[in-house]
Design an enzyme around this catalytic site. Structure first.
Site, short mmCIF file in Angstrom:
data_model
loop_
_atom_site.label_atom_id
_atom_site.label_comp_id
_atom_site.label_asym_id
_atom_site.label_seq_id
_atom_site.Cartn_x
_atom_site.Cartn_y
_atom_site.Cartn_z
N GLU A 81 -47.67 20.68 -80.02
CA GLU A 81 -46.96 19.50 -79.50
C GLU A 81 -46.37 18.63 -80.61
O GLU A 81 -45.24 18.13 -80.48
CB GLU A 81 -47.89 18.65 -78.61
CG GLU A 81 -48.08 19.22 -77.22
CD GLU A 81 -49.14 20.31 -77.16
OE1 GLU A 81 -49.80 20.56 -78.20
OE2 GLU A 81 -49.34 20.90 -76.09
N HIS A 99 -56.07 15.61 -68.14
CA HIS A 99 -54.81 16.13 -67.57
C HIS A 99 -54.28 15.23 -66.46
O HIS A 99 -53.50 15.69 -65.63
CB HIS A 99 -55.00 17.54 -66.99
CG HIS A 99 -55.22 18.60 -68.01
ND1 HIS A 99 -56.39 18.73 -68.72
CD2 HIS A 99 -54.42 19.61 -68.45
CE1 HIS A 99 -56.30 19.77 -69.54
NE2 HIS A 99 -55.12 20.32 -69.41
#
Lengths: 338, 335
Positions: free
Chosen positions: A69, A138
């Site tokens: 990322e 999440h």
């Protein structure tokens, strides 16, 4: 409201389909536009948003990335600085924290820090929010963290129409734009014009007009508040629902105008209540001419002060639901507090 | 003096022989300009004319200039917090750099960035960076952009030994490798990340050893040897430009000044510093150019005099430039 030519075809598309259509139209119109992220190619994206784009535009413009990322965000910055229009998808918005160095220290700063001689036209799309049983790592709503940073434009569309129109506006913008999409909205359908169109950044939408209370919302809370407002109407309470759509820069004039009309403000947002977007909205009202019009204290409904739990009952209890909004708005109007 | 020619000097090493007189004079000029610029900036700081901090690269001029010599004006670089040499190497004008140090409107960043954030986008300098490792993925992104635009450019990514232990290093090299991007990662290993010795901080003896993990060439070069740096970089740049993918080049060098203004050099010995001062890349180049008869001392001394004049004029320009006003604070603010 947006001007849409009457001959324009309007279809019912899901939120995910609307985003994909915006991507396709942008890529057709501008060879600089490309998209990259984890599993967005043949897999079609973890939430199916990119879908068949790889088959339409090829693997050179719909690029699968390693799980990196920080590196991906840096690649977006470098590509944007040198003439491209990258659209980066993070699989979950929680993963953006791995990339916060590039987003916050680099992308947000470059234009100002380099004396206006460079700009970073990148878009980061990322699914946020709770309700899928994905638990604490999440499911977060992190928009306030990024909206705290000068130099980042932060969007949170709540309808398929806005998801498409805001993404196309983001791609027109010469600056970094973060779009927080909501996982529970991806399969929600709504009217979407077929042509390419823009929803202006920084402009709130009034989802329902009313005179008794302003329910000021972000993201999916606009959907829940609109449903709650219909039930309130049945009880004789006329709620106005404001959907901010853009978190930064915030449409404060729209908020102030509504609160002056209704004299009551209920702020509803999914991210954690303390030090969140709602605190900023509340302060904006308190610091404005609307303060003198208030008939009740400003009220906030936000996420609970917990990491999001896995158990579905606990998970639902962690963020405002339609019933919570209904009850809070009714209490604010009838009793003057929530 | 007589013009040197290769035939007349058979003992010239190939790294030197492949450079023209003009290239060598320009390299000597740029290295001297960096040195004089940093010495003057340090003086201005000591006199209280500049605030904040700065990171001097005195002793590292050959890696900056030797690398940038291998580039064309349309190529890109990303730089570091110790980036003055990279800026000048890529063609920046010291007067606009000094104006930036003085916080003036005429500075490269109109006084918003200071020493650590000088960018010169028009010259292909995508910016110095205050974050260790910050430039690595940005360089990969610029290289991806070049590849997508089917352009003929390459990117040089300068970074230090400290950055090689950041995750950004590993992510950027991996992506550059799998996508065969036109980028050369140039590590200036000056032995210390602030006070932390590379040998204590790293699992490998050389940064270049890590290249094997990313399936790219890893080359070590004496970073204080201008012709040597240029030779290695020319090959790596040619490889990148030909679409053959990235390389990792490690320039072994040393900063003779401290990390920043607060450094008292407690972590290294005076003897070590003196030993490296004796390997000064500028004196070394001068000695080789005169000994081989490539460039005469009189020519090099004239260049040094020109550099001194240029920096003196830059100080005057910086001091006399217009300062920003708080009313301009919101310029370039969009969100």
């Amino acid at each position: 409201m947006l001007d849409v030519a009457p001959q324009t075809e309007v279809r019912e598309l899901t939120y995910a389909e609307a985003i994909r259509e915006a991507m396709a139209q942008a890529m057709e119109a501008d060879p600089r536009v490309f998209t990259f992220g984890e599993d967005i190619g043949t897999y079609g994206g973890a939430f199916g948003v990119t879908g068949d784009l790889i088959h339409r535009f090829g693997a050179e413009r719909v690029i699968d990335t390693p799980i990196s990322e920080l590196g991906m965000a840096g690649v977006a910055v470098g590509a944007a600085l040198t003439g491209m229009r990258p659209v980066l998808e993070f699989q979950f918005s929680d993963f953006s924290l791995l990339a916060s160095e590039q987003i916050i220290n680099q992308a947000a700063k470059i234009r100002f820090m380099f004396g206006g001689k460079a700009s970073v036209p990148l878009v980061i799309r990322m699914p946020g929010g709770s309700g899928t049983g994905a638990a604490a790592q999440h499911s977060q709503s992190l928009e306030a963290i990024f909206a705290h940073i000068p130099g980042l434009i932060v969007l949170q569309p709540s309808t398929p129409h806005d998801a498409k129109g805001l993404l196309l506006s983001a791609l027109d913008n010469p600056n970094p734009v973060l779009i927080f999409e909501h996982k529970l909205l991806y399969k929600v359908k709504g009217p979407v014009p077929a042509q390419a169109y823009r929803v202006p950044i920084g402009q709130a939408a009034i989802r329902r007009e009313g005179g008794d209370v302003s329910i000021i919302t972000t993201g999916i809370m606009a959907v829940r508040a609109t449903a709650a407002a219909e039930r309130l109407a049945a009880e004789g309470i006329d709620a106005e629902v404001i959907d901010l759509r853009t978190i930064r820069p915030m449409d404060v004039p729209a908020i102030v105008k509504s609160v002056k009309k209704t004299s009551r403000a209920l702020i509803v947002y999914e991210s954690v209540k303390t030090l969140g977007v709602g605190a900023e909205i509340s302060a904006a009202i308190a610091e404005s001419e609307a303060f003198d019009y208030l008939d009740a204290p400003i009220a906030r409904l936000g996420g609970k002060e917990v990491p999001l739990p896995y158990n579905p009952v606990l998970e639902k209890a962690s963020v405002p639901q339609e019933d919570d909004i209904f009850n809070a708005a009714r209490a604010l109007v009838r009793e003057g507090h929530i | 003096m007589a013009k040197a020619s290769l035939a007349a000097i058979p003992n010239q090493r190939p790294e030197l022989a492949q450079l023209s007189d003009d290239q060598l004079k320009d390299a000597f000029y740029r290295m001297s300009l960096i040195r004089r610029f940093e010495e003057e900036a340090e003086q201005c700081y000591m006199k209280g004319l500049i605030h904040g901090t700065m990171h001097l690269s005195i002793g590292q001029e050959a890696s900056a200039v030797g690398t940038c010599m291998a580039l064309t004006p349309s190529d890109y670089i990303t730089s570091t917090h110790r980036g003055h040499g990279h800026c000048i190497g890529k063609g920046a004008d010291p007067k606009f750099m000094l104006a930036e140090f003085f916080g003036k409107r005429t500075g490269y960043c109109r006084g918003r960035g200071g020493s650590m954030h000088i960018a010169d986008i028009e010259a292909g300098n995508l910016g110095a960076n205050g974050i260790v490792g910050g430039g690595l993925p940005i360089a990969a992104g610029a290289a991806l952009s070049i590849k997508m635009r089917k352009a003929d450019e390459v990117v040089i990514c300068f970074f230090g030994d400290g950055a090689s232990n950041e995750g950004a290093f590993h992510e950027a090299l991996n992506m550059a490798s799998i996508w065969k991007l036109p980028v050369v990662f140039v590590c200036e290993n000056n032995q210390y990340g602030m006070s932390m010795a590379f040998s204590r901080a790293s699992s490998v003896a050389n940064v270049a050893d890590r290249a094997v993990a990313y399936s790219m060439p890893g080359v070590i070069v004496d970073g204080n040897d201008l012709p040597g740096v240029h030779s290695v970089m020319a090959q790596a740049v040619a490889r990148a430009r030909a679409g053959e993918g990235p390389s990792l080049v490690e320039c072994k060098t040393y900063r003779t000044r401290g990390h920043s203004r607060s450094d008292r050099n407690l972590y290294r010995t005076k003897e070590e510093i003196e030993e490296w001062k004796a390997r000064c890349p500028i004196e070394r180049l001068k000695a080789e150019l005169t000994a081989t008869g490539r460039i005469g001392a009189d020519v090099l001394d004239a260049i040094t005099a020109r550099v001194n004049d240029e920096i003196a004029a830059a100080v005057v320009f910086a001091q006399e430039s217009e300062a920003p006003d708080p009313s301009q604070l919101a310029e370039d603010v969009y969100a």
